[in-house]
Design a protein around this motif. Structure first.
Motif, mmCIF file in Angstrom:
data_model
loop_
_atom_site.group_PDB
_atom_site.id
_atom_site.type_symbol
_atom_site.label_atom_id
_atom_site.label_comp_id
_atom_site.label_asym_id
_atom_site.label_seq_id
_atom_site.Cartn_x
_atom_site.Cartn_y
_atom_site.Cartn_z
ATOM 1 N N SER A 108 0.839 -1.198 0.000
ATOM 2 C CA SER A 108 0.000 0.000 0.000
ATOM 3 C C SER A 108 0.876 1.252 0.000
ATOM 4 C CB SER A 108 -0.915 0.013 1.229
ATOM 5 O OG SER A 108 -0.164 0.288 2.391
ATOM 6 N N GLN A 109 0.260 2.370 -0.271
ATOM 7 C CA GLN A 109 0.962 3.657 -0.282
ATOM 8 C C GLN A 109 1.680 3.889 1.048
ATOM 9 O OE1 GLN A 109 0.705 5.844 -3.042
ATOM 10 N NE2 GLN A 109 2.222 7.168 -2.101
ATOM 11 N N ASN A 110 1.093 3.421 2.144
ATOM 12 C CA ASN A 110 1.696 3.606 3.474
ATOM 13 C C ASN A 110 3.011 2.850 3.633
ATOM 14 O OD1 ASN A 110 -0.513 5.166 4.171
ATOM 15 N ND2 ASN A 110 -1.619 3.449 5.064
ATOM 16 N N ASP A 111 3.239 1.830 2.828
ATOM 17 C CA ASP A 111 4.473 1.045 2.909
ATOM 18 C C ASP A 111 5.660 1.753 2.252
ATOM 19 O OD1 ASP A 111 3.298 -1.205 4.231
ATOM 20 O OD2 ASP A 111 2.408 -1.783 2.310
ATOM 21 N N GLN A 112 5.399 2.821 1.512
ATOM 22 C CA GLN A 112 6.454 3.513 0.765
ATOM 23 C C GLN A 112 7.578 4.007 1.681
ATOM 24 O OE1 GLN A 112 7.022 3.903 -2.635
ATOM 25 N NE2 GLN A 112 8.963 4.574 -1.771
ATOM 26 N N LYS A 113 7.242 4.615 2.803
ATOM 27 C CA LYS A 113 8.266 5.134 3.720
ATOM 28 C C LYS A 113 9.178 4.019 4.211
ATOM 29 C CE LYS A 113 5.744 9.153 5.333
ATOM 30 N NZ LYS A 113 5.026 9.789 6.413
ATOM 31 N N MET B 213 15.318 2.237 -9.873
ATOM 32 C CA MET B 213 14.443 3.195 -9.216
ATOM 33 C C MET B 213 15.204 4.449 -8.798
ATOM 34 S SD MET B 213 12.112 0.547 -6.926
ATOM 35 C CE MET B 213 12.084 1.695 -5.610
ATOM 36 N N GLN B 214 16.180 4.885 -9.586
ATOM 37 C CA GLN B 214 16.934 6.082 -9.235
ATOM 38 C C GLN B 214 16.048 7.327 -9.248
ATOM 39 O OE1 GLN B 214 17.771 3.822 -11.629
ATOM 40 N NE2 GLN B 214 19.926 3.954 -12.152
ATOM 41 N N ASP B 215 15.114 7.390 -10.199
ATOM 42 C CA ASP B 215 14.286 8.583 -10.381
ATOM 43 C C ASP B 215 12.850 8.414 -9.909
ATOM 44 O OD1 ASP B 215 16.493 9.795 -11.647
ATOM 45 O OD2 ASP B 215 15.933 8.900 -13.563
ATOM 46 N N GLU C 191 5.632 4.474 -7.476
ATOM 47 C CA GLU C 191 5.612 4.973 -8.856
ATOM 48 C C GLU C 191 6.058 3.886 -9.840
ATOM 49 O OE1 GLU C 191 6.668 9.667 -7.985
ATOM 50 O OE2 GLU C 191 8.290 8.194 -8.086
ATOM 51 N N THR C 192 7.096 3.151 -9.482
ATOM 52 C CA THR C 192 7.577 2.065 -10.337
ATOM 53 C C THR C 192 6.512 0.991 -10.486
ATOM 54 O OG1 THR C 192 9.851 2.502 -9.624
ATOM 55 C CG2 THR C 192 9.418 0.362 -10.633
ATOM 56 N N SER C 193 5.899 0.623 -9.380
ATOM 57 C CA SER C 193 4.836 -0.386 -9.388
ATOM 58 C C SER C 193 3.669 0.052 -10.270
ATOM 59 C CB SER C 193 4.357 -0.612 -7.953
ATOM 60 O OG SER C 193 3.218 -1.399 -7.922
ATOM 61 N N GLU D 246 3.680 2.152 -12.737
ATOM 62 C CA GLU D 246 4.091 2.168 -14.146
ATOM 63 C C GLU D 246 4.058 0.759 -14.762
ATOM 64 O OE1 GLU D 246 8.321 3.207 -15.675
ATOM 65 O OE2 GLU D 246 7.301 5.108 -15.249
ATOM 66 N N ILE D 247 4.572 -0.219 -14.037
ATOM 67 C CA ILE D 247 4.562 -1.597 -14.541
ATOM 68 C C ILE D 247 3.130 -2.117 -14.629
ATOM 69 C CG2 ILE D 247 5.283 -3.978 -14.100
ATOM 70 C CD1 ILE D 247 7.780 -2.741 -12.679
ATOM 71 N N ASN D 248 2.343 -1.867 -13.597
ATOM 72 C CA ASN D 248 0.950 -2.316 -13.592
ATOM 73 C C ASN D 248 0.185 -1.718 -14.767
ATOM 74 O OD1 ASN D 248 -1.394 -3.610 -12.640
ATOM 75 N ND2 ASN D 248 -1.991 -1.790 -11.506
ATOM 76 N N ASP D 249 0.400 -0.431 -15.051
ATOM 77 C CA ASP D 249 -0.281 0.209 -16.178
ATOM 78 C C ASP D 249 0.059 -0.471 -17.498
ATOM 79 O OD1 ASP D 249 -1.545 1.996 -14.520
ATOM 80 O OD2 ASP D 249 -0.203 3.675 -14.974
ATOM 81 N N CYS D 250 1.292 -0.901 -17.659
ATOM 82 C CA CYS D 250 1.695 -1.608 -18.884
ATOM 83 C C CYS D 250 1.032 -2.976 -18.971
ATOM 84 C CB CYS D 250 3.215 -1.795 -18.934
ATOM 85 S SG CYS D 250 4.109 -0.274 -19.244
ATOM 86 N N LEU D 251 1.029 -3.704 -17.860
ATOM 87 C CA LEU D 251 0.535 -5.087 -17.885
ATOM 88 C C LEU D 251 -0.983 -5.195 -17.948
ATOM 89 C CD1 LEU D 251 2.950 -6.916 -15.426
ATOM 90 C CD2 LEU D 251 2.940 -6.951 -17.922
ATOM 91 N N LYS D 252 -1.700 -4.201 -17.450
ATOM 92 C CA LYS D 252 -3.162 -4.342 -17.447
ATOM 93 C C LYS D 252 -3.747 -4.304 -18.859
ATOM 94 C CE LYS D 252 -4.284 0.435 -16.215
ATOM 95 N NZ LYS D 252 -4.785 1.264 -15.118
ATOM 96 N N TYR D 253 -2.989 -3.806 -19.831
ATOM 97 C CA TYR D 253 -3.463 -3.792 -21.209
ATOM 98 C C TYR D 253 -2.870 -4.925 -22.046
ATOM 99 C CZ TYR D 253 -5.175 0.746 -19.811
ATOM 100 O OH TYR D 253 -5.823 1.758 -19.147
ATOM 101 N N ALA D 254 -2.003 -5.717 -21.447
ATOM 102 C CA ALA D 254 -1.376 -6.832 -22.163
ATOM 103 C C ALA D 254 -2.298 -8.042 -22.147
ATOM 104 C CB ALA D 254 -0.041 -7.198 -21.508
ATOM 105 N N THR D 255 -2.206 -8.851 -23.183
ATOM 106 C CA THR D 255 -2.952 -10.101 -23.214
ATOM 107 C C THR D 255 -2.473 -10.974 -22.070
ATOM 108 O OG1 THR D 255 -3.077 -9.961 -25.610
ATOM 109 C CG2 THR D 255 -3.509 -12.123 -24.623
ATOM 110 N N ASP D 256 -3.381 -11.432 -21.230
ATOM 111 C CA ASP D 256 -3.075 -12.260 -20.066
ATOM 112 C C ASP D 256 -2.095 -11.594 -19.095
ATOM 113 O OD1 ASP D 256 -4.754 -14.397 -20.777
ATOM 114 O OD2 ASP D 256 -3.230 -15.205 -22.116
ATOM 115 N N GLY D 257 -1.994 -10.274 -19.122
ATOM 116 C CA GLY D 257 -1.110 -9.563 -18.200
ATOM 117 C C GLY D 257 -1.673 -9.601 -16.785
#
Length: 174
Positions: free
Chosen positions: A9-14, A30-32, A37-39, A41-52
């Protein structure tokens, strides 16, 4: 050791920020960006992939957060890929990463990932020897050195499929 997993969750970020040095953030690409944010970004890519499919989880031992992982199914459902793993500094060298990787390998059972994939893979920086040892110990094989987006070592583990036995012209999974 039994790791109890829950969704990150967002609370785990710290917590993750405290676990990772700048060098370790580099290992995780994850330098930048931070973990969330990384999670995303990856999730956004995979949710549109076939069987992602995608999971971002944090693991607890004795109610203490000790490890976080992000992984998903990509390549049209054919590959289960470990993107990142981070172990709390006080728990490194105690088998946490090994147990987390063993749980990851059983993602279909532990994390309810649909088993559409036939191999598991990850890529690491060459000087990240700690995770390289864990991957080899848990049955991964070194496959190649890639130069895409930098220099990475690729590790793979084939998925053992159930044997099938024909009975009276029907095939039953055993």
């Amino acid at each position: 050791m039994k790791i109890m997993w829950r969704n990150f969750s967002q609370n785990d970020q710290k917590r993750i920020d405290m676990w990772l040095s700048n060098r370790e953030k580099k290992f995780l690409c994850m330098q930048d960006k931070n973990w969330v944010e990384t999670s995303r970004e990856i999730n956004d890519c995979l949710k549109y992939a076939t069987d992602g499919q995608f999971r971002d989880v944090i693991g607890y031992v004795n109610n203490i957060p000790v490890v976080a992982m992000m992984f998903g199914v990509e390549s049209s459902g054919k590959v289960l890929k470990l993107y990142n793993i981070a172990v709390a500094p006080d728990f490194r060298g105690h088998g946490v990463a090994t147990q987390a990787i063993m749980d990851f390998v059983r993602a279909d059972k532990i994390f309810a990932i649909d088993k559409t994939y036939s191999k598991i893979e990850t890529a690491i920086y060459p000087d990240n020897l700690g995770i390289a040892k864990v991957l080899l110990k848990t049955g991964f094989q070194f496959k190649s050195k890639t130069l895409i987006d930098g220099e990475f070592l690729k590790f793979e583990k084939p998925v053992i499929l159930k044997k099938v036995k024909p009975i009276n012209n029907y095939i039953l999974g055993i």
